[in-house]
Design an enzyme around this catalytic site. Structure first.
Site, short mmCIF file in Angstrom:
data_model
loop_
_atom_site.label_atom_id
_atom_site.label_comp_id
_atom_site.label_asym_id
_atom_site.label_seq_id
_atom_site.Cartn_x
_atom_site.Cartn_y
_atom_site.Cartn_z
N HIS A 48 -9.39 1.21 4.41
CA HIS A 48 -8.43 1.93 5.51
C HIS A 48 -8.54 2.52 6.69
O HIS A 48 -9.30 3.58 6.78
CB HIS A 48 -7.30 2.09 4.29
CG HIS A 48 -6.28 2.13 4.58
ND1 HIS A 48 -5.85 3.17 5.97
CD2 HIS A 48 -4.86 1.09 4.80
CE1 HIS A 48 -4.64 2.58 6.34
NE2 HIS A 48 -4.10 1.26 5.98
N SER A 86 3.20 -1.63 11.03
CA SER A 86 4.92 -1.69 10.32
C SER A 86 5.46 -3.09 10.12
O SER A 86 6.33 -3.43 11.00
CB SER A 86 4.70 -1.23 12.74
OG SER A 86 4.02 0.43 12.37
N ASN A 102 1.10 -1.22 0.34
CA ASN A 102 0.47 -0.01 0.30
C ASN A 102 1.27 0.98 0.08
O ASN A 102 1.59 1.54 1.24
CB ASN A 102 -0.50 -0.21 1.10
CG ASN A 102 -1.77 1.16 1.26
OD1 ASN A 102 -1.54 2.43 0.05
ND2 ASN A 102 -2.08 1.65 2.77
N TRP A 103 1.28 2.32 -0.83
CA TRP A 103 2.10 3.37 -1.62
C TRP A 103 1.14 4.57 -0.54
O TRP A 103 2.39 5.06 -0.75
CB TRP A 103 2.09 2.96 -2.61
CG TRP A 103 3.32 1.97 -3.26
CD1 TRP A 103 3.71 1.32 -2.55
CD2 TRP A 103 3.91 1.68 -4.60
NE1 TRP A 103 4.39 -0.11 -3.14
CE2 TRP A 103 4.77 1.24 -4.55
CE3 TRP A 103 3.56 2.78 -5.61
CZ2 TRP A 103 5.73 0.08 -5.74
CZ3 TRP A 103 4.05 1.52 -7.14
CH2 TRP A 103 5.32 0.63 -6.83
N LYS A 104 0.11 4.09 -0.29
CA LYS A 104 -0.64 5.23 0.24
C LYS A 104 -0.60 6.86 -0.59
O LYS A 104 -0.27 6.42 -1.82
CB LYS A 104 0.09 5.24 1.73
CG LYS A 104 -0.19 4.57 2.39
CD LYS A 104 0.05 4.75 4.06
CE LYS A 104 -0.71 3.52 4.67
NZ LYS A 104 -0.34 3.39 6.04
N GLU A 133 -5.91 -4.60 10.60
CA GLU A 133 -4.99 -3.39 10.74
C GLU A 133 -4.66 -2.93 11.97
O GLU A 133 -5.83 -2.17 12.38
CB GLU A 133 -4.82 -2.55 9.04
CG GLU A 133 -4.17 -3.67 8.53
CD GLU A 133 -4.01 -2.44 7.07
OE1 GLU A 133 -2.73 -3.37 6.29
OE2 GLU A 133 -4.38 -1.75 6.59
N GLY A 159 3.12 -0.81 4.32
CA GLY A 159 2.96 0.46 3.36
C GLY A 159 4.14 0.68 3.68
O GLY A 159 4.95 0.80 2.58
P1 PGA Z 1 2.62 0.76 7.12
O1 PGA Z 1 1.01 0.57 7.18
O2 PGA Z 1 3.10 -0.77 7.28
O3 PGA Z 1 3.19 1.71 7.14
O4 PGA Z 1 2.24 0.44 9.05
C1 PGA Z 1 0.90 -0.27 6.82
C2 PGA Z 1 -1.18 0.40 6.69
O5 PGA Z 1 -1.12 0.67 6.79
O6 PGA Z 1 -1.79 -0.83 5.46
#
Ligand code: PGA
Length: 256
Positions: free
Chosen positions: A97, A219, A10-12, A169, A240
């Site tokens: 999400h 994380s 998930n590249w947000k 999550e 992410g």
């Molecule tokens: P993160 O994000 O790996 O940076 O904690 C995960 C997510 O929100 O999908």
């Protein structure tokens, strides 16, 4: 055949269009010939979805959208539909999400509408659920997760050819920055595994006959991914920050 292990990136809003396409090309070169035992899906920004889908088209990598609206076409300024995402090559879409739920106040009802629209457009929705720190500390996590799952799936006729994927999550475990040092609170893999088991049970009650695929996100990093994937009810990870760099993503996908 066993289900594959899922590695969802998930590249947000971390990467520009050009950075996204360049990283997708590097991933396709390095990881393009995946064993069928692994499924790697990239979720770039809406702006980069077409370019990234094109960049990985001749590899085993697939793409998905981070968010789509429930109306197929119309006067909805600033949104994209599931049809539009599918039209540029997306196969999946994240639905609900925690950043959508909390930053944009998406309700359980809206999540349900988005999920149904995604299915109607032929996309595989990835239903994201999670408890906040406050809910976690108050011992309300199970209740909150159950309400999210129930609202999303109750009385739904799930298409037999679409996998039912749910990502657990915990909001408190999600990292806030692209740097590897900026991690969220640590979610013990055992705790994640227990929630995955509860999700399997909840979904068996709601949609009998559907075996869900449960992912963990929050994380996930090269050093901890193995511990999460060792949990019997976890079939993959939604990543992410650590999925926005070639090195850490390669380590994660190759960790098992
Ligand atoms: P993160 O994000 O790996 O940076 O904690 C995960 C997510 O929100 O999908």
């Amino acid at each position: 055949m066993h289900n594959p292990i899922y590695f969802f990136a998930n590249w947000k809003m971390y990467l520009s269009h050009d950075e996204s396409v360049a990283l997708a090309r590097s991933f396709a070169e390095e990881l393009g010939e995946l064993s069928p035992a692994k499924r790697v899906v990239l979720f770039p920004s809406a702006l980069a979805l077409a370019g990234v889908s094109e960049a990985v088209a001749r590899s085993a990598l697939q793409t998905g959208a981070q968010n789509t609206y429930w109306v197929a076409k119309g006067g909805v300024t600033g949104e994209i539909s599931a049809e539009m995402a599918a039209g540029v090559g997306a196969r999946y879409v994240l639905v609900g999400h925690s950043e959508r739920r909390h930053l944009f106040k998406e309700s359980n009802h809206e999540v349900r509408q988005k999920l149904e629209a995604a299915l109607a457009a032929g996309l595989t929705p990835v239903l994201c659920v999670g408890d906040t720190l406050h809910e976690h500390e108050a011992g309300e996590a199970d209740e909150v997760i159950e309400a999210q799952v129930r609202s999303a799936l109750m009385d739904l006729v799930w298409p037999s050819d679409v996998q039912l994927i749910v990502a657990y999550e915990p909001v408190w475990a999600i990292s806030k920055g692209p740097g590897h040092d900026e991690v969220g609170l640590y979610c013990d893999p055992k705790e994640a595994g227990q929630m995955a088991e509860k999700l399997v049970r909840m979904i068996a009650g709601l949609l009998p006959g559907n075996a869900p695929i449960i992912l963990f996100g929050g994380s996930v990093r090269p050093h901890n991914v193995r511990a999460y994937l060792a949990e019997p009810h976890l079939a993959g990870v939604l990543v992410g920050a650590a999925a926005t760099k070639l090195e850490s993503w390669r380590e994660i996908v190759n960790a098992v």
